[in-house]
Design a protein around this motif. Structure first.
Motif, PDB file in Angstrom:
ATOM      1  N   PHE A  74       5.359  -1.536   9.741  1.00 21.85           N
ATOM      2  CA  PHE A  74       5.472  -1.250   8.635  1.00 21.85           C
ATOM      3  C   PHE A  74       5.718   0.394   8.268  1.00 21.85           C
ATOM      4  N   ARG A  75       7.230   0.501   8.704  1.00 22.85           N
ATOM      5  CA  ARG A  75       7.978   1.726   8.566  1.00 22.85           C
ATOM      6  C   ARG A  75       7.962   2.589   7.216  1.00 22.85           C
ATOM      7  N   GLU A  76       7.839   1.601   6.329  1.00 22.20           N
ATOM      8  CA  GLU A  76       8.051   2.249   5.023  1.00 22.20           C
ATOM      9  C   GLU A  76       6.752   2.828   4.458  1.00 22.20           C
ATOM     10  N   THR A  77       5.492   2.593   5.154  1.00 22.19           N
ATOM     11  CA  THR A  77       4.448   3.032   4.377  1.00 22.19           C
ATOM     12  C   THR A  77       3.900   4.139   5.178  1.00 22.19           C
ATOM     13  N   PRO A  78       3.729   5.425   4.725  1.00 19.24           N
ATOM     14  CA  PRO A  78       3.285   6.660   5.323  1.00 19.24           C
ATOM     15  C   PRO A  78       1.833   6.602   5.659  1.00 19.24           C
ATOM     16  N   VAL A  79       1.372   7.156   7.074  1.00 18.09           N
ATOM     17  CA  VAL A  79       0.405   6.803   7.757  1.00 18.09           C
ATOM     18  C   VAL A  79      -0.315   8.094   7.883  1.00 18.09           C
ATOM     19  N   ILE A  80      -1.698   8.370   7.540  1.00 13.82           N
ATOM     20  CA  ILE A  80      -2.452   9.525   7.949  1.00 13.82           C
ATOM     21  C   ILE A  80      -3.617   9.236   9.017  1.00 13.82           C
ATOM     22  N   VAL A  81      -3.602   9.821  10.111  1.00 15.29           N
ATOM     23  CA  VAL A  81      -4.309   9.495  11.068  1.00 15.29           C
ATOM     24  C   VAL A  81      -5.838  10.300  10.987  1.00 15.29           C
ATOM     25  N   LEU A  82      -6.728   9.883  11.044  1.00 11.57           N
ATOM     26  CA  LEU A  82      -8.181  10.318  11.008  1.00 11.57           C
ATOM     27  C   LEU A  82      -8.690  10.349  12.213  1.00 11.57           C
ATOM     28  N   SER A  83      -8.892  11.557  12.686  1.00 10.31           N
ATOM     29  CA  SER A  83      -9.346  11.830  14.172  1.00 10.31           C
ATOM     30  C   SER A  83     -10.699  12.509  14.265  1.00 10.31           C
ATOM     31  N   ASN A  84     -11.302  12.267  15.560  1.00 10.54           N
ATOM     32  CA  ASN A  84     -12.583  13.027  15.691  1.00 10.54           C
ATOM     33  C   ASN A  84     -12.198  14.374  16.732  1.00 10.54           C
ATOM     34  N   PRO A  85     -12.918  15.322  16.451  1.00 14.51           N
ATOM     35  CA  PRO A  85     -12.438  16.644  17.120  1.00 14.51           C
ATOM     36  C   PRO A  85     -12.009  16.429  18.449  1.00 14.51           C
ATOM     37  N   GLU A  86     -12.544  15.857  19.287  1.00 14.01           N
ATOM     38  CA  GLU A  86     -12.078  15.794  20.696  1.00 14.01           C
ATOM     39  C   GLU A  86     -10.746  14.965  20.816  1.00 14.01           C
ATOM     40  N   ASP A  87     -10.209  14.192  19.612  1.00 17.36           N
ATOM     41  CA  ASP A  87      -9.219  13.454  19.876  1.00 17.36           C
ATOM     42  C   ASP A  87      -7.902  14.276  18.853  1.00 17.36           C
TER      43      ASP A  87
ATOM     44  N   PHE B  88       0.838  -1.163  -0.049  1.00 18.52           N
ATOM     45  CA  PHE B  88      -0.047   0.089   0.050  1.00 18.52           C
ATOM     46  C   PHE B  88       0.940   1.438  -0.002  1.00 18.52           C
ATOM     47  N   ASP B  89       0.377   2.408  -0.621  1.00 20.32           N
ATOM     48  CA  ASP B  89       1.216   3.478  -0.691  1.00 20.32           C
ATOM     49  C   ASP B  89       0.796   4.448   0.425  1.00 20.32           C
ATOM     50  N   VAL B  90      -0.446   4.324   1.055  1.00 22.30           N
ATOM     51  CA  VAL B  90      -0.799   5.079   2.110  1.00 22.30           C
ATOM     52  C   VAL B  90      -1.773   4.436   2.874  1.00 22.30           C
ATOM     53  N   ILE B  91      -1.596   4.578   4.232  1.00 30.23           N
ATOM     54  CA  ILE B  91      -2.497   4.076   5.196  1.00 30.23           C
ATOM     55  C   ILE B  91      -3.292   5.227   5.946  1.00 30.23           C
ATOM     56  N   LEU B  92      -4.692   5.193   5.539  1.00 30.17           N
ATOM     57  CA  LEU B  92      -5.497   6.090   6.560  1.00 30.17           C
ATOM     58  C   LEU B  92      -6.098   5.330   7.681  1.00 30.17           C
ATOM     59  N   LEU B  93      -5.479   5.877   8.734  1.00 32.08           N
ATOM     60  CA  LEU B  93      -5.892   4.917   9.992  1.00 32.08           C
ATOM     61  C   LEU B  93      -6.663   5.831  11.303  1.00 32.08           C
ATOM     62  N   ASP B  94      -7.749   5.141  11.789  1.00 38.28           N
ATOM     63  CA  ASP B  94      -8.778   5.658  12.805  1.00 38.28           C
ATOM     64  C   ASP B  94      -8.003   4.887  14.023  1.00 38.28           C
TER      65      ASP B  94
END
Length: 204
Positions: A76-89, A51-57
């Protein structure tokens, strides 16, 4: 890159449906989207496919908080991770970025444009970091080889000549010429040029 493989790890069906909608941009960009409801399922997919990107809750049925990000980044250090967060988090998401994820997005601000921008940024940031890591690794390896060479070759601490196998002390240039097919050329480095210039004016 026009074809981007993305893994979405999100426990809420309605959130996955919304993100699926946002990741349907017009050509030429195409997202190959795979989905996982739990961290266990996500890690299993990551182990099998690229995978090129991980979208992670961070809040999943089987994992929560920074531990979620840690378990992904560690394996999986080679794969960029984008965190999906709730406003309170948001504070938690910022900690995740400090820990090693590339970016975070608050879910209430999600849009196609923002997702695309974040994905491209995360991939470019990971690429730059990896390139710096590769350069550092090469430098460490070169220094290790130099240390190994110094430990094997007797080098005079004064004039830096090398003790040759025929019981002679020779300078580095002669040693290289006799020990390999490498040709050396003579030149003067900037520091020596400045030193020569200073000595020239002092002696006149």
């Amino acid at each position: 890159m026009n074809n981007i493989a993305i893994l979405l790890v999100e426990g809420r069906p309605e959130e996955r449906m919304l993100i699926r909608k946002y990741l349907s941009p017009p050509p030429p960009v195409h997202f190959d989207l795979r989905e996982a409801e739990t961290l266990k399922e996500g890690l299993s997919l990551l182990a099998r496919d690229h995978f090129d990107v991980i979208l992670l809750d961070l809040e999943l049925p089987d994992s929560s908080g920074l531990d979620t990000a840690r378990r992904v980044i560690t394996k999986f250090r080679e794969t960029p991770v984008i965190v999906l967060s709730n406003p309170e988090d948001e504070a938690l998401a910022q900690q995740a970025v400090s820990y090693g994820t590339e970016d975070y997005i608050e879910k209430n601000f999600l849009s196609s444009a923002l997702l695309l921008k974040s994905i491209r940024y995360a991939m470019e940031r990971k690429k730059i970091i990896q390139e710096k890591y590769d350069v550092l690794s090469d430098l460490i390896l070169a220094l290790e080889k130099i240390d190994s060479l110094e430990s094997l070759l007797p080098i005079c601490i004064g004039c830096k000549k090398i003790y040759h196998e025929d019981n002679r002390w020779v300078d580095l240039e002669e040693y290289v010429r006799q020990s390999s097919n490498i040709k050396t050329t003579r030149a003067t480095c900037p520091d020596c040029q400045r030193s020569i210039g200073k000595n020239f004016y002092v002696t006149r």
